[in-house]
Write a protein that holds these residues in place. Structure first.
Motif, PDB file in Angstrom:
ATOM      1  N   ALA A  56      54.350 -51.901 -41.174  1.00  0.00           N
ATOM      2  CA  ALA A  56      55.124 -51.245 -40.116  1.00  0.00           C
ATOM      3  C   ALA A  56      54.293 -51.015 -38.853  1.00  0.00           C
ATOM      4  O   ALA A  56      54.809 -50.528 -37.855  1.00  0.00           O
ATOM      5  N   ILE A  57      52.989 -51.362 -38.916  1.00  0.00           N
ATOM      6  CA  ILE A  57      52.082 -51.095 -37.801  1.00  0.00           C
ATOM      7  C   ILE A  57      51.550 -52.395 -37.212  1.00  0.00           C
ATOM      8  O   ILE A  57      50.925 -53.185 -37.908  1.00  0.00           O
ATOM      9  N   GLN A  58      51.797 -52.606 -35.935  1.00  0.00           N
ATOM     10  CA  GLN A  58      51.167 -53.707 -35.208  1.00  0.00           C
ATOM     11  C   GLN A  58      49.860 -53.182 -34.638  1.00  0.00           C
ATOM     12  O   GLN A  58      49.817 -52.097 -34.080  1.00  0.00           O
ATOM     13  N   THR A  59      48.791 -53.923 -34.806  1.00  0.00           N
ATOM     14  CA  THR A  59      47.495 -53.517 -34.276  1.00  0.00           C
ATOM     15  C   THR A  59      47.161 -54.353 -33.050  1.00  0.00           C
ATOM     16  O   THR A  59      47.538 -55.521 -32.955  1.00  0.00           O
ATOM     17  N   ALA A  60      46.442 -53.744 -32.108  1.00  0.00           N
ATOM     18  CA  ALA A  60      46.073 -54.453 -30.882  1.00  0.00           C
ATOM     19  C   ALA A  60      44.765 -53.899 -30.340  1.00  0.00           C
ATOM     20  O   ALA A  60      44.501 -52.701 -30.429  1.00  0.00           O
ATOM     21  N   MET A  61      43.954 -54.793 -29.794  1.00  0.00           N
ATOM     22  CA  MET A  61      42.790 -54.384 -29.028  1.00  0.00           C
ATOM     23  C   MET A  61      43.008 -54.843 -27.594  1.00  0.00           C
ATOM     24  O   MET A  61      43.301 -56.012 -27.343  1.00  0.00           O
ATOM     25  N   ILE A  62      42.862 -53.910 -26.661  1.00  0.00           N
ATOM     26  CA  ILE A  62      42.939 -54.222 -25.232  1.00  0.00           C
ATOM     27  C   ILE A  62      41.507 -54.276 -24.713  1.00  0.00           C
ATOM     28  O   ILE A  62      40.752 -53.318 -24.872  1.00  0.00           O
ATOM     29  N   THR A  63      41.124 -55.392 -24.134  1.00  0.00           N
ATOM     30  CA  THR A  63      39.756 -55.538 -23.652  1.00  0.00           C
ATOM     31  C   THR A  63      39.507 -54.675 -22.415  1.00  0.00           C
ATOM     32  O   THR A  63      40.398 -54.504 -21.585  1.00  0.00           O
ATOM     33  N   VAL A  64      38.308 -54.160 -22.322  1.00  0.00           N
ATOM     34  CA  VAL A  64      37.861 -53.496 -21.094  1.00  0.00           C
ATOM     35  C   VAL A  64      36.909 -54.417 -20.327  1.00  0.00           C
ATOM     36  O   VAL A  64      36.303 -54.010 -19.342  1.00  0.00           O
ATOM     37  N   ASP A  65      36.797 -55.658 -20.787  1.00  0.00           N
ATOM     38  CA  ASP A  65      35.899 -56.643 -20.186  1.00  0.00           C
ATOM     39  C   ASP A  65      36.648 -57.958 -19.971  1.00  0.00           C
ATOM     40  O   ASP A  65      36.336 -58.973 -20.588  1.00  0.00           O
ATOM     41  N   LEU A  89      50.233 -56.996 -19.900  1.00  0.00           N
ATOM     42  CA  LEU A  89      48.980 -57.667 -20.232  1.00  0.00           C
ATOM     43  C   LEU A  89      49.271 -59.077 -20.724  1.00  0.00           C
ATOM     44  O   LEU A  89      50.420 -59.516 -20.763  1.00  0.00           O
ATOM     45  N   VAL A  90      48.228 -59.792 -21.107  1.00  0.00           N
ATOM     46  CA  VAL A  90      48.349 -61.160 -21.605  1.00  0.00           C
ATOM     47  C   VAL A  90      47.794 -61.193 -23.017  1.00  0.00           C
ATOM     48  O   VAL A  90      46.695 -60.684 -23.276  1.00  0.00           O
ATOM     49  N   ASP A  91      48.557 -61.784 -23.958  1.00  0.00           N
ATOM     50  CA  ASP A  91      48.082 -61.854 -25.344  1.00  0.00           C
ATOM     51  C   ASP A  91      47.215 -63.093 -25.559  1.00  0.00           C
ATOM     52  O   ASP A  91      47.009 -63.893 -24.644  1.00  0.00           O
ATOM     53  N   GLN A  92      46.706 -63.244 -26.786  1.00  0.00           N
ATOM     54  CA  GLN A  92      45.763 -64.331 -27.061  1.00  0.00           C
ATOM     55  C   GLN A  92      46.376 -65.725 -26.979  1.00  0.00           C
ATOM     56  O   GLN A  92      45.661 -66.708 -26.953  1.00  0.00           O
ATOM     57  N   ARG A  93      47.701 -65.809 -26.910  1.00  0.00           N
ATOM     58  CA  ARG A  93      48.353 -67.108 -26.742  1.00  0.00           C
ATOM     59  C   ARG A  93      48.652 -67.389 -25.273  1.00  0.00           C
ATOM     60  O   ARG A  93      49.253 -68.403 -24.939  1.00  0.00           O
ATOM     61  N   GLY A  94      48.275 -66.440 -24.405  1.00  0.00           N
ATOM     62  CA  GLY A  94      48.495 -66.624 -22.981  1.00  0.00           C
ATOM     63  C   GLY A  94      49.847 -66.121 -22.504  1.00  0.00           C
ATOM     64  O   GLY A  94      50.221 -66.356 -21.354  1.00  0.00           O
ATOM     65  N   VAL A 145      46.568 -58.233 -32.463  1.00  0.00           N
ATOM     66  CA  VAL A 145      46.788 -58.906 -31.191  1.00  0.00           C
ATOM     67  C   VAL A 145      45.670 -58.523 -30.232  1.00  0.00           C
ATOM     68  O   VAL A 145      45.304 -57.354 -30.131  1.00  0.00           O
ATOM     69  N   GLY A 146      45.126 -59.514 -29.539  1.00  0.00           N
ATOM     70  CA  GLY A 146      44.154 -59.266 -28.482  1.00  0.00           C
ATOM     71  C   GLY A 146      44.858 -59.290 -27.146  1.00  0.00           C
ATOM     72  O   GLY A 146      45.607 -60.230 -26.843  1.00  0.00           O
TER      73      GLY A 146
END
Length: 193
Positions: free
Chosen positions: A95-104, A44-49, A125-126
């Protein structure tokens, strides 16, 4: 015939909502619905591209949510619950990295995702990418989603689980939507040293 025509447009949405409810119930009851991969993979691609894969998060727990920034209720609720649970963990949350993966991915470019997710939890992280990349990531996690509506004013119906990946990349937990922050914090505390 005139009375049936309006229902024809609504029937696909009813079918999708019923399917999503069935999947949620199936997970809650422990039945064999769509199964996430034991070691989910994604590119995938993160919010920094930057292009990222699941390997970029190895060595830490990764708490993943699939949603979208235009979501009126379920996504903000889920992300707020996630943040509330992490807050309760104190320094163990590091100890936990959080991320949302868009469905849009059409409406959630990296910059929009980045601004959205950090409003819930600093360091979240988006993740997005092409529709094909998002679809493959969703398949790996057994996430179901579909566009509902026409034009630019549409919603995305989607399953709403949280997924905790262990530092080795294994799927450790699947947590249903509606789990209170206190209960989520306890579940995470059982996994995170």
């Amino acid at each position: 015939m005139r009375g049936i025509r309006p229902w024809i447009k609504v029937i696909p949405a009813i079918v999708v909502v019923a399917a999503l409810a069935g999947i949620q119930l199936s997970h809650l009851l422990g039945n064999n619905g769509p199964q996430a991969a034991e070691y989910p993979r994604f590119t995938l691609v993160d919010q920094r591209g930057h292009t990222v894969t699941e390997a970029d998060f190895r060595g830490r727990f990764l708490l993943v949510y699939f949603g979208y920034t235009y979501c009126p209720d379920v996504c903000p609720t889920s992300l707020s619950t996630m943040a509330g649970a992490l807050y309760r963990l104190g320094t163990r949350a590091d100890a936990i990295q959080t991320a949302m993966i868009t469905v849009d991915p059409d409406r959630d470019p990296p910059s929009v995702l980045g601004e959205y997710v950090v409003s819930f939890w600093p360091g979240m992280v988006g993740l997005g990418g092409s529709p094909e990349q998002v679809a493959e990531a969703a398949r790996q996690f057994a996430v179901v989603y579909t566009r509902n509506g026409d034009g630019d004013d549409y919603t995305m119906d989607h399953s709403a689980f949280l997924y905790l990946m262990a530092p080795d990349g294994r799927l450790a937990l699947t947590i249903p939507h509606g789990t209170p922050a206190e209960a989520l914090a306890r579940l995470l505390a059982e996994q995170v040293p």
